[in-house]
Design an enzyme around this catalytic site. Structure first.
Site, short mmCIF file in Angstrom:
data_model
loop_
_atom_site.label_atom_id
_atom_site.label_comp_id
_atom_site.label_asym_id
_atom_site.label_seq_id
_atom_site.Cartn_x
_atom_site.Cartn_y
_atom_site.Cartn_z
N ASP A 8 28.30 21.41 13.06
CA ASP A 8 29.69 21.74 13.36
C ASP A 8 30.58 20.69 12.70
O ASP A 8 30.49 19.50 13.01
CB ASP A 8 29.89 21.73 14.88
CG ASP A 8 31.23 22.32 15.30
OD1 ASP A 8 31.97 22.80 14.42
OD2 ASP A 8 31.54 22.29 16.50
N GLU A 104 30.99 26.07 11.00
CA GLU A 104 29.77 25.79 11.77
C GLU A 104 28.69 26.82 11.47
O GLU A 104 28.97 27.95 11.08
CB GLU A 104 30.05 25.73 13.27
CG GLU A 104 30.56 27.02 13.87
CD GLU A 104 30.72 26.94 15.39
OE1 GLU A 104 29.76 26.53 16.08
OE2 GLU A 104 31.81 27.30 15.88
#
Length: 365
Positions: A8, A104
């Site tokens: 992420d 992500e």
């Protein structure tokens, strides 16, 4: 037993802007709508988050919390270009990459291309390469399923690396605040808190029957994940399923002399994206959100695939004229092209991959 990494990017849009303009470093930076607009915060720097600002918040509210913040318009073309660089790094290690959003993705490295024996070492190398390639930091979570990898990546932001082994999972899940469970939104969190369910330990006390009776099929998901059970697989998406755009107007309008040219501009944008990715679609969809937030969509499927701006606009205009847009003030207008052809390409042979031993790595023990 699988080895999953969830990567992420840290405050992605804001971090890209700060990288490109070092004078912004250390300042509260907000990417999204301007404070005098009805736009929202797309993302913000960690300096801005200290003021309680978060993604999805109205830009006007963010301004009230932090008047000294720097507000920037999003530059999606730039963000997409950086995202592609990061995606290519992932593919150097595994073909099993599932993008969740532009910033992500999940990676299944149970079988990896580089022969790295530990998932943690793989995650650390990926983080290092992202910094070298883009100048940006990412947080990574490593675990044996998607749910726990997602939980782990959020543990030590920014620039974190957290591993949840099978031995650590039960204790972490028991202590986890109920709002931190991925899949439990604000409404469900409020309901659970009102009923005394504050942590995973409280959730564990509820039977599967109780959860299913309250939340339907989702209740079964809650029952499993609090016990560390998640059988979902990483599913690569090699081709987009649709392309579109939507924008909120500065002022509600039912003036077709404003709406139609705006739809023309959107048609050009979507057509350009389709050509850029060598895609074409059969279905055109127009989305209209009225002043009272009531939202409708109108779609039409064509006989042939298209990425021609004129064709898209012609269909979209007709769809718009079959709504109440000329009578009821419009807040937001969106346009999407979908229904792409199924790829005829043969699945490429991923080649021989090396399956490392299962150990997550000595670093986690």
């Amino acid at each position: 037993m699988r080895k999953i990494i969830h990567v992420d990017m840290d405050a992605f849009f804001a971090s890209v802007e700060i990288r490109d303009d070092p004078s912004l470093r250390g300042k509260p930076v907000i990417v999204g709508g301007q404070p005098n607009s009805r736009g929202v915060v797309a993302t913000c720097s960690y300096e801005a988050r200290k003021f309680g600002i978060h993604s999805g918040m109205a830009s006007s509210a963010a301004y009230r919390l932090c008047p000294q913040a720097v507000f920037l318009h999003p530059n999606f073309e730039k963000y997409v270009a950086v995202s592609r660089q990061i995606r290519q790094i992932f593919l150097d290690y595994t073909d099993l990459v599932e993008p969740v959003s532009i910033d992500e993705a999940y990676l299944d490295v149970t079988f990896n291309k580089c022969g790295i024996p530990y998932a943690t070492r793989t995650a650390r190398e990926i983080k290092r390469r992202i910094v070298q390639t883009t100048g940006l930091t990412a947080s990574a979570g490593v675990s044996y399923n998607l749910f726990l990898a997602k939980i782990a990546s959020d543990y030590q932001k920014p620039d974190g690396l957290t591993v949840i082994t099978p031995e650590r999972a039960p204790e972490i899940l028991r202590k986890l605040p109920i709002g931190k469970f991925y899949g439990i939104g604000k409404v469900t969190e409020k309901y659970l808190l009102e009923h005394g369910i504050r942590t995973g330990a409280d959730l564990l006390k509820l039977s599967k029957l109780e959860l299913v009776q309250t939340f339907g099929k989702t209740g079964e998901y809650y029952y499993n994940v609090v016990r560390g059970i998640d059988d979902r697989e990483v599913t690569p998406e090699h081709e987009p399923k649709s392309m579109g755009t939507e924008s909120t107007f500065q002022h509600d309008t039912s003036d077709m002399t404003e709406l139609v040219p705006f739809l023309r501009k959107q048609s050009d944008e979507v057509a350009a994206e389709l050509k850029k990715y060598d895609c074409a679609g059969k279905t055109v969809t127009v989305k209209v959100k009225f002043f009272d937030f009531r939202t409708i969509t109108r779609s039409r499927s064509l006989k042939d695939y298209t990425r021609d701006s004129d064709v898209i606009f012609s269909v979209a205009r007709d769809l718009l004229e079959h709504t109440e847009a000329e009578k009821i003030p419009v807040r937001l207008l969106g346009l999407t092209v979908s229904n792409f052809p199924v790829s005829q390409k043969d699945e490429s042979d991923p080649g021989q991959m090396i399956q490392p031993e299962f150990d997550f790595g000595e670093e986690e023990l």
